[in-house]
Scaffold this active site. Structure first.
Site, PDB file in Angstrom:
ATOM      1  N   ASN A  42       0.839  -1.205   0.000  1.00  0.00           N
ATOM      2  CA  ASN A  42       0.000   0.000   0.000  1.00  0.00           C
ATOM      3  C   ASN A  42       0.870   1.250   0.000  1.00  0.00           C
ATOM      4  OD1 ASN A  42       0.622  -0.864   2.627  1.00  0.00           O
ATOM      5  ND2 ASN A  42      -1.202   0.012   3.526  1.00  0.00           N
ATOM      6  N   GLU A  44       0.328   5.232   0.605  1.00  0.00           N
ATOM      7  CA  GLU A  44      -0.622   6.258   1.060  1.00  0.00           C
ATOM      8  C   GLU A  44      -0.233   7.644   0.549  1.00  0.00           C
ATOM      9  OE1 GLU A  44      -1.001   5.659   5.312  1.00  0.00           O
ATOM     10  OE2 GLU A  44      -2.190   3.831   4.966  1.00  0.00           O
ATOM     11  N   CYS A  53      -4.126   0.643  -2.559  1.00  0.00           N
ATOM     12  CA  CYS A  53      -3.959  -0.566  -1.750  1.00  0.00           C
ATOM     13  C   CYS A  53      -2.881  -1.475  -2.350  1.00  0.00           C
ATOM     14  CB  CYS A  53      -5.264  -1.343  -1.700  1.00  0.00           C
ATOM     15  SG  CYS A  53      -6.597  -0.558  -0.777  1.00  0.00           S
ATOM     16  N   GLU A  55      -3.073  -4.664  -3.063  1.00  0.00           N
ATOM     17  CA  GLU A  55      -3.563  -5.565  -4.108  1.00  0.00           C
ATOM     18  C   GLU A  55      -3.611  -4.854  -5.455  1.00  0.00           C
ATOM     19  OE1 GLU A  55      -4.831  -4.829  -1.140  1.00  0.00           O
ATOM     20  OE2 GLU A  55      -6.520  -6.128  -0.678  1.00  0.00           O
ATOM     21  N   CYS A  87     -10.281  -5.035   0.462  1.00  0.00           N
ATOM     22  CA  CYS A  87     -11.376  -4.058   0.499  1.00  0.00           C
ATOM     23  C   CYS A  87     -12.254  -4.210  -0.747  1.00  0.00           C
ATOM     24  CB  CYS A  87     -10.832  -2.632   0.602  1.00  0.00           C
ATOM     25  SG  CYS A  87     -10.203  -1.984  -0.954  1.00  0.00           S
ATOM     26  N   CYS A  90     -10.697  -3.245  -4.174  1.00  0.00           N
ATOM     27  CA  CYS A  90      -9.731  -4.220  -4.677  1.00  0.00           C
ATOM     28  C   CYS A  90     -10.439  -5.464  -5.203  1.00  0.00           C
ATOM     29  CB  CYS A  90      -8.726  -4.584  -3.589  1.00  0.00           C
ATOM     30  SG  CYS A  90      -7.571  -3.248  -3.250  1.00  0.00           S
TER      31      CYS A  90
END
Ligand code: THU
Length: 134
Positions: A42, A44, A53, A55, A87, A90
């Site tokens: 990830n 940010e 993210c 993935e 999530c 994803c």
């Protein structure tokens, strides 16, 4: 590559996670049909919504390198007490390329479970949904 090895590749990505805001590193690793592995973490952003993210990092790396039709398995790992379930965004992104993808989900102690994307996103909206009758 075994499931355990793929999960371990995802764990290795945690050191690269850029998580100054959540302090919650996530790692991912996708295994393709020919054995090629694409990893991700990830990343940010100060504009929180721009965060990507783990993935999706791995997925975009794979697709942009020509791997579109052979994404077989993905491992997703975090350091929490609970499993690091992907999530919704994803799940949707992965569904586009293989609804039957195997998803290995790990927690901080290294334990993992195996499921499928179809299980995680039943009746998902995919490319076939855009086929019209006219
Ligand atoms: N995160 C992922 O990388 N993958 C998921 O499927 C769930 C959430 C990240 C995004 C953010 O950097 C941090 O976890 C906390 O939400």
């Amino acid at each position: 590559m075994t499931d355990r090895e793929l999960v371990d590749r995802a764990f290795q990505m945690l050191e690269y996670s850029y998580v100054p805001y959540s302090r919650f590193p996530v790692g991912a690793a996708i295994c393709c049909g020919d054995g090629t592995v694409f990893t991700g973490c990830n990343v940010e952003n100060a504009a929180y919504g721009s965060t990507i993210c783990a993935e999706r990092t791995a997925l975009v790396k794979a697709v942009s390198e020509g791997h579109r039709d052979d994404l077989e398995r993905i491992a997703v790992v975090g350091l929490g007490a609970d499993y690091c379930w992907p999530c919704g965004a994803c799940r949707q992104m992965l569904f586009e390329f293989n609804p039957d993808m195997i998803v290995l989900v790990a927690r901080g102690d290294g334990a993992f479970v195996s499921t499928t994307l179809r299980e995680l996103l039943p009746n998902g909206f995919g490319p076939k949904a855009l086929v019209t009758t006219d």
